[in-house]
Motif scaffolding. Structure first.
Motif, PDB file in Angstrom:
ATOM      1  N   PRO A   1     -10.462  -6.754   1.131  1.00 33.97           N
ATOM      2  CA  PRO A   1     -11.323  -6.085   2.117  1.00 33.97           C
ATOM      3  C   PRO A   1     -12.796  -6.341   1.825  1.00 33.97           C
ATOM      4  O   PRO A   1     -13.189  -6.542   0.668  1.00 33.97           O
ATOM      5  N   PRO A   2     -13.627  -6.343   2.855  1.00 34.40           N
ATOM      6  CA  PRO A   2     -15.066  -6.514   2.627  1.00 34.40           C
ATOM      7  C   PRO A   2     -15.626  -5.306   1.870  1.00 34.40           C
ATOM      8  O   PRO A   2     -15.113  -4.191   2.005  1.00 34.40           O
ATOM      9  N   VAL A   3     -16.662  -5.538   1.074  1.00 33.52           N
ATOM     10  CA  VAL A   3     -17.291  -4.456   0.292  1.00 33.52           C
ATOM     11  C   VAL A   3     -18.508  -3.960   1.060  1.00 33.52           C
ATOM     12  O   VAL A   3     -19.379  -4.759   1.423  1.00 33.52           O
ATOM     13  N   GLU A   4     -18.547  -2.680   1.312  1.00 29.74           N
ATOM     14  CA  GLU A   4     -19.726  -2.141   2.015  1.00 29.74           C
ATOM     15  C   GLU A   4     -20.807  -1.832   0.988  1.00 29.74           C
ATOM     16  O   GLU A   4     -20.530  -1.215  -0.038  1.00 29.74           O
TER      17      GLU A   4
ATOM     18  N   LEU B   1       6.646 -11.332   4.085  1.00 27.59           N
ATOM     19  CA  LEU B   1       6.015 -12.358   4.926  1.00 27.59           C
ATOM     20  C   LEU B   1       4.497 -12.177   4.974  1.00 27.59           C
ATOM     21  O   LEU B   1       3.744 -13.173   4.995  1.00 27.59           O
ATOM     22  N   MET B   2       4.058 -10.912   4.940  1.00 25.70           N
ATOM     23  CA  MET B   2       2.606 -10.685   4.983  1.00 25.70           C
ATOM     24  C   MET B   2       1.958 -11.072   3.656  1.00 25.70           C
ATOM     25  O   MET B   2       0.852 -11.635   3.635  1.00 25.70           O
ATOM     26  N   ASP B   3       2.659 -10.778   2.544  1.00 22.11           N
ATOM     27  CA  ASP B   3       2.133 -11.198   1.235  1.00 22.11           C
ATOM     28  C   ASP B   3       2.051 -12.724   1.151  1.00 22.11           C
ATOM     29  O   ASP B   3       1.054 -13.280   0.674  1.00 22.11           O
TER      30      ASP B   3
ATOM     31  N   PHE C   1       5.681  -8.388  12.363  1.00 23.01           N
ATOM     32  CA  PHE C   1       4.377  -9.074  12.433  1.00 23.01           C
ATOM     33  C   PHE C   1       4.572 -10.520  12.881  1.00 23.01           C
ATOM     34  O   PHE C   1       3.664 -11.106  13.476  1.00 23.01           O
ATOM     35  N   ALA C   2       5.742 -11.070  12.598  1.00 23.71           N
ATOM     36  CA  ALA C   2       6.052 -12.419  13.089  1.00 23.71           C
ATOM     37  C   ALA C   2       6.548 -12.270  14.530  1.00 23.71           C
ATOM     38  O   ALA C   2       7.703 -12.568  14.862  1.00 23.71           O
ATOM     39  N   SER C   3       5.642 -11.831  15.393  1.00 29.60           N
ATOM     40  CA  SER C   3       6.050 -11.388  16.739  1.00 29.60           C
ATOM     41  C   SER C   3       6.620 -12.514  17.602  1.00 29.60           C
ATOM     42  O   SER C   3       7.412 -12.245  18.506  1.00 29.60           O
ATOM     43  N   ALA C   4       6.243 -13.741  17.319  1.00 31.64           N
ATOM     44  CA  ALA C   4       6.749 -14.836  18.152  1.00 31.64           C
ATOM     45  C   ALA C   4       8.221 -15.125  17.868  1.00 31.64           C
ATOM     46  O   ALA C   4       8.867 -15.849  18.635  1.00 31.64           O
TER      47      ALA C   4
ATOM     48  N   LYS D   1      -3.798  -9.937  10.242  1.00 34.98           N
ATOM     49  CA  LYS D   1      -4.556 -10.186   9.004  1.00 34.98           C
ATOM     50  C   LYS D   1      -5.572  -9.067   8.765  1.00 34.98           C
ATOM     51  O   LYS D   1      -5.797  -8.637   7.627  1.00 34.98           O
ATOM     52  N   ILE D   2      -6.177  -8.602   9.857  1.00 31.07           N
ATOM     53  CA  ILE D   2      -7.142  -7.495   9.720  1.00 31.07           C
ATOM     54  C   ILE D   2      -6.414  -6.260   9.187  1.00 31.07           C
ATOM     55  O   ILE D   2      -6.873  -5.602   8.249  1.00 31.07           O
ATOM     56  N   ASP D   3      -5.257  -5.953   9.780  1.00 32.08           N
ATOM     57  CA  ASP D   3      -4.479  -4.786   9.327  1.00 32.08           C
ATOM     58  C   ASP D   3      -4.142  -4.908   7.838  1.00 32.08           C
ATOM     59  O   ASP D   3      -4.236  -3.956   7.069  1.00 32.08           O
ATOM     60  N   TYR D   4      -3.725  -6.103   7.440  1.00 32.27           N
ATOM     61  CA  TYR D   4      -3.316  -6.325   6.051  1.00 32.27           C
ATOM     62  C   TYR D   4      -4.504  -6.156   5.103  1.00 32.27           C
ATOM     63  O   TYR D   4      -4.438  -5.429   4.113  1.00 32.27           O
ATOM     64  N   HIS D   5      -5.604  -6.813   5.436  1.00 36.03           N
ATOM     65  CA  HIS D   5      -6.743  -6.800   4.510  1.00 36.03           C
ATOM     66  C   HIS D   5      -7.463  -5.458   4.520  1.00 36.03           C
ATOM     67  O   HIS D   5      -8.184  -5.142   3.568  1.00 36.03           O
ATOM     68  N   SER D   6      -7.240  -4.652   5.580  1.00 38.39           N
ATOM     69  CA  SER D   6      -7.805  -3.290   5.522  1.00 38.39           C
ATOM     70  C   SER D   6      -6.800  -2.291   4.968  1.00 38.39           C
ATOM     71  O   SER D   6      -7.044  -1.091   5.039  1.00 38.39           O
ATOM     72  N   LYS D   7      -5.680  -2.782   4.492  1.00 34.56           N
ATOM     73  CA  LYS D   7      -4.609  -1.923   3.932  1.00 34.56           C
ATOM     74  C   LYS D   7      -4.234  -0.840   4.941  1.00 34.56           C
ATOM     75  O   LYS D   7      -4.056   0.324   4.587  1.00 34.56           O
ATOM     76  N   ALA D   8      -4.162  -1.249   6.199  1.00 30.70           N
ATOM     77  CA  ALA D   8      -3.904  -0.259   7.257  1.00 30.70           C
ATOM     78  C   ALA D   8      -2.449  -0.297   7.715  1.00 30.70           C
ATOM     79  O   ALA D   8      -2.121   0.171   8.799  1.00 30.70           O
ATOM     80  N   ILE D   9      -1.578  -0.867   6.873  1.00 30.63           N
ATOM     81  CA  ILE D   9      -0.178  -0.969   7.297  1.00 30.63           C
ATOM     82  C   ILE D   9       0.642   0.074   6.525  1.00 30.63           C
ATOM     83  O   ILE D   9       0.710   0.026   5.285  1.00 30.63           O
TER      84      ILE D   9
END
Ligand SMILES: Cc1ncc(COP(=O)(O)O)c(C=O)c1O
Ligand SMILES: N[C@@H](CCOP(=O)(O)O)C(=O)O
Length: 531
Positions: free
Chosen positions: A505-508, A432-434, A398-401, A487-495
């Motif tokens: 994550p946002p609450v629907e 690193l993501m945490d 994720f630290a792609s640079a 950040k989107i991947d992390y907060h959507s628990k998509a990793i």
């Protein structure tokens, strides 16, 4: 006091009564703004106590309506001989080496194929004492005087002393925020003196601007001298290319960027495209692009803009000087820098070391270089007791640079870390993501590379190496907005295989008063008055 003339000039610029030029002109149409501090000759006391005439600062003159800031600087240009100079020498040259090159030559490597370094005439700089330099640099902060409104060019005598102000290409970069990470330090580390140097809050969103203003300015000069430079090129993981293309676009110089296909963020990809660079998306990784650009720049009249070119580091080192300046010339205990191609860790060392050698401070901080575990050749080298360095193929991070396995500045990094009693740490993807999410939860919006540096801090605090009261600076190298997808991947628990412990994550919820009240009551019930 070495700099009394400087102080007097600055004070008089604020007080019209002390400014004869302003009194003479202030009722005429010539005077648009208040007088500004400009370059001119003045007397200062040298380190050995003698009076000396220096071409630096400061006489207050009015601004003419028809002048822009560059014209104004030109009009007030000093006629005194510039006593400062710099040249290329082999990096860490053997004692007695006489090999050197003018900065106007196009050369990236020493005769033996090693790295180069920019060597300043330290004897000339030492003719002025530490207090003089501190006062001079402090006097230039917060102004729009060309070119000193830049945090880099406010240290011009230590960067490219011989370049004409007219050739400088600057976006008034530098002077970045040194952020007191009060809540993050207290909440997660029990620290009270933790700081984040936000080098990414910058013109193109990373610390690369600091080096690129210097490199592109020198290219501008070379082109005016009719040296064979048709364009400027780099290999990049996204930030060098963004900076190169922006500064070249500002100067009207063609830029060419080699990017590893599908390995940089969308925001970083669009930057050189928008700035009109010639963008090659190449089916390899950064190290493959780096190899190619080195070969190409030895064949074509394309000037190499990666940090292999030691000019870049002259600009980047000013971030270290700025940190000392922002602490009123007090030295922090630790500075933590994320490392990839490894130019920056040396640039920081060089900035700190120059301040020590020229008497602005009496010591340098210990430095930590932080790498992603998926791209950790320096870490492995450090752990082997600096035995033998093995380049690697870096894995996706994720630290792609900093996904770099064969860093060009490995020798510079090892030198710097040995000299400052430095440490190398690493961060797994989850760590690193945490760390990034934790920092963001306290009001920052950092990039994953800064997450790597914060992970190093967590580890060194847990080991008791860094004490709770140690003044510590974490260098944030890019803007978080360049890395929103991670950040989107992390907060959507998509990793995959990552708990994403700090996701939010946002609450629907239905568009219904009762439903909204229910979720809000439940949320408020889970909050304490102070959390
Ligand atoms: C955002 C970011 N952080 C850190 C680094 C590492 O800097 P260096 O290559 O000088 O080690 C880079 C580039 O490599 C970068 O783009
Ligand atoms: N992260 C860098 C990698 C190249 O580093 P450089 O400092 O040698 O140009 C990038 O953004 O391209």
């Amino acid at each position: 006091m070495a700099s009394s003339s400087l102080f007097n000039a600055s004070v008089s610029s604020l007080n019209p009564k002390h400014d004869p030029i302003r009194r003479r002109h202030h009722s005429t149409a010539l005077l648009r703004h208040r007088p500004v501090v400009v370059s001119c000759t003045s007397s200062a006391k040298t380190a050995d106590g003698n009076n000396n005439t220096t071409p630096i600062e400061t006489v207050v003159k009015p601004r003419r309506t028809e002048d822009n800031i560059r014209d104004e600087a030109r009009r007030h240009r000093s006629t005194a001989v510039n006593p400062f100079s710099a040249r290329y020498v082999p990096f860490n040259a053997a004692p007695g080496s006489t090999e050197h090159y003018s900065l106007d030559e196009i050369v990236y490597r020493s005769r033996s194929g090693g790295l180069l370094d920019v060597e300043h005439d330290m004897e000339a700089l030492k003719r002025f004492d530490g207090a003089y330099w501190r006062d001079l640099f402090d006097s230039r902060v917060g102004k729009s005087t060309w070119p000193y409104g830049s945090g880099v060019w406010s240290k011009k005598e230590w960067v490219l002393p011989e370049i004409d102000d007219d050739d400088i290409v600057s976006a008034f970069e530098g002077n970045s925020n040194l952020f007191w990470a009060e809540r993050f330090g207290k909440k997660f580390l029990g620290m009270n003196d933790l700081w984040v140097k936000h080098c990414g809050i910058s013109h193109t969103g990373s610390f690369k601007d600091l080096g690129m203003t210097v490199l592109v300015s020198q290219v501008n000069r070379l082109r005016k001298m009719e040296r064979p430079v048709v364009g400027v090129g780099c290999a990049s993981t996204g930030d060098t290319s963004a900076a190169l293309s922006a500064y070249c676009a500002a100067a009207g110089i063609p830029s060419i960027v080699f990017l590893p296909a599908n390995k940089i963020s969308m925001a970083q990809l669009v930057q050189p495209i928008a700035n009109g660079a010639f963008v090659l998306s190449i089916d390899t990784d950064f190290d493959g692009c780096m190899k190619l650009i080195r070969e190409i720049t030895s064949e074509l009249p394309i000037y190499l803009a990666n940090s292999l070119n030691s000019l870049r580091l002259e600009g980047q080192k000013t971030a270290a000087i700025e940190i000392l300046q922002q602490f009123d010339w007090q030295v922090p205990d630790w500075v933590i820098v994320p490392g990839g191609n490894l130019g920056n860790i040396y640039a920081f060392y060089k900035g700190f070391k120059m301040c020590q050698e020229l008497g602005l401070v009496d010591r340098i901080p210990r430095m930590v270089c932080a790498q992603a575990a998926n791209a950790n050749p320096l870490y492995l080298h450090y752990k082997s007791g600096w035995k033998d360095f093995k380049p690697m193929t870096a894995s996706t991070t994720f630290a792609s640079a900093i996904q770099i396995g064969d860093p060009v500045s490995i020798d510079r990094a090892v030198y710097a870390l040995k000299k400052c009693n430095g440490i190398v740490e690493e961060a797994t993807e989850e760590e690193l993501m945490d760390a990034m999410a934790q920092a963001d939860s306290t009001g920052m919006f950092i990039c994953p590379h800064t997450g790597v540096a914060l992970t190093a801090l967590f580890k060194l605090r847990n080991q008791g190496v860094i004490a709770p009261t140690d003044r510590t600076v974490v260098v944030s190298t890019a803007h978080g907005l360049k890395f929103t997808q991670s950040k989107i991947d992390y907060h959507s628990k998509a990793i995959p295989d990552m708990a994403c412990r700090f996701s939010n994550p946002p609450v629907e919820v239905k568009a219904d008063f009762g439903a909204v009240m229910d979720v809000l009551k439940s949320y408020l019930g889970s909050q304490t008055l102070r959390s």
